[in-house]
Design an enzyme around this catalytic site. Structure first.
Site, short mmCIF file in Angstrom:
data_model
loop_
_atom_site.label_atom_id
_atom_site.label_comp_id
_atom_site.label_asym_id
_atom_site.label_seq_id
_atom_site.Cartn_x
_atom_site.Cartn_y
_atom_site.Cartn_z
N ASN A 10 0.86 -1.19 0.00
CA ASN A 10 0.00 0.00 0.00
C ASN A 10 0.89 1.23 0.00
O ASN A 10 1.85 1.30 0.79
CB ASN A 10 -0.90 0.00 1.24
CG ASN A 10 -1.89 -1.15 1.22
OD1 ASN A 10 -2.48 -1.44 0.18
ND2 ASN A 10 -2.06 -1.81 2.35
N GLU A 62 -0.89 2.87 6.13
CA GLU A 62 -1.05 3.32 7.52
C GLU A 62 0.29 3.52 8.21
O GLU A 62 0.44 4.40 9.05
CB GLU A 62 -1.88 2.30 8.32
CG GLU A 62 -3.34 2.29 7.90
CD GLU A 62 -4.08 1.06 8.42
OE1 GLU A 62 -3.54 0.36 9.30
OE2 GLU A 62 -5.20 0.82 7.93
N VAL A 63 1.25 2.66 7.88
CA VAL A 63 2.57 2.75 8.50
C VAL A 63 3.56 3.18 7.41
O VAL A 63 3.72 2.48 6.39
CB VAL A 63 3.00 1.40 9.11
CG1 VAL A 63 4.41 1.50 9.68
CG2 VAL A 63 2.02 0.97 10.21
N HIS A 97 6.64 -1.75 3.51
CA HIS A 97 6.42 -3.14 3.91
C HIS A 97 5.64 -3.86 2.83
O HIS A 97 4.78 -3.29 2.18
CB HIS A 97 5.71 -3.23 5.27
CG HIS A 97 4.47 -2.40 5.36
ND1 HIS A 97 4.51 -1.04 5.57
CD2 HIS A 97 3.16 -2.73 5.26
CE1 HIS A 97 3.27 -0.57 5.60
NE2 HIS A 97 2.43 -1.58 5.41
P1 5GP Z 1 -0.50 -0.58 5.68
O1 5GP Z 1 -1.95 -0.17 5.68
O2 5GP Z 1 0.40 0.55 6.09
O3 5GP Z 1 -0.09 -1.22 4.39
O4 5GP Z 1 -0.39 -1.75 6.73
C1 5GP Z 1 0.13 -1.61 8.01
C2 5GP Z 1 -0.05 -2.95 8.67
O5 5GP Z 1 0.75 -2.99 9.82
C3 5GP Z 1 -1.50 -3.21 9.11
O6 5GP Z 1 -1.95 -4.42 8.50
C4 5GP Z 1 -1.40 -3.33 10.63
O7 5GP Z 1 -2.24 -4.33 11.16
C5 5GP Z 1 0.07 -3.66 10.84
N1 5GP Z 1 0.61 -3.14 12.08
C6 5GP Z 1 0.51 -1.87 12.54
N2 5GP Z 1 1.18 -1.75 13.72
C7 5GP Z 1 1.72 -2.98 13.98
C8 5GP Z 1 2.53 -3.48 15.04
O8 5GP Z 1 2.89 -2.78 15.99
N3 5GP Z 1 2.90 -4.78 14.97
C9 5GP Z 1 2.51 -5.59 13.93
N4 5GP Z 1 2.93 -6.86 13.97
N5 5GP Z 1 1.76 -5.15 12.91
C10 5GP Z 1 1.38 -3.86 12.93
#
Ligand code: 5GP
Ligand code: ZN
Length: 114
Positions: free
Chosen positions: A86, A94-95, A99
């Site tokens: 994403n 979100e992060v 990743h």
């Molecule tokens: P994005 O929407 O940025 O592609 O996905 C971020 C992902 O990171 C989400 O699926 C969320 O559940 C996961 N996530 C966020 N914070 C943490 C964390 O502290 N530990 C782990 N294991 N996953 C996380």
């Protein structure tokens, strides 16, 4: 980036359910799994988004993609899997530490954010 959550996980400052680690990458289970297998691969190098990756990151990105099927196979996604990156606000990121999502363990719907 000291305050980045995935940098903190990569350093071991925050716990994670780690499934793989080498000098360049860490893979761990997503905290809110969207499928029976839901693993995130991160480069230890802080790259905020795919859009911020540069030409010098190309070998790293290639190795991250090469790693994905190995990790998927070894963690219960033998019948196939989906990879998702994403990117940015419209991509639902979100992060802001690059990743790669690996999703599998059952047939997935045709479209799935993560
Ligand atoms: P994005 O929407 O940025 O592609 O996905 C971020 C992902 O990171 C989400 O699926 C969320 O559940 C996961 N996530 C966020 N914070 C943490 C964390 O502290 N530990 C782990 N294991 N996953 C996380
Ligand atoms: Zn980071």
């Amino acid at each position: 980036m000291s305050d980045c959550i995935f940098c903190r996980i990569a350093r071991g400052d925050l716990p994670s359910n780690k499934v793989y680690e080498d000098e360049e990458f860490l893979a761990f289970k997503d905290i809110h799994p969207q499928a029976p297998v839901h693993i995130l691969i991160i480069p230890k190098k802080h790259i905020s988004t795919l859009a911020e990756a540069s030409a010098e990151d190309v070998p790293l990105l290639g190795r991250m993609l090469e790693l994905a099927p190995r990790i998927a196979r070894e963690h219960g996604a033998e019948e196939g899997f989906r990879t998702i990156i994403n990117t940015g606000r419209h991509g639902g990121q979100e992060v802001y530490h690059l990743h790669l999502h690996i999703l599998g363990g059952q047939p997935l719907p045709a479209m799935l954010k993560h």
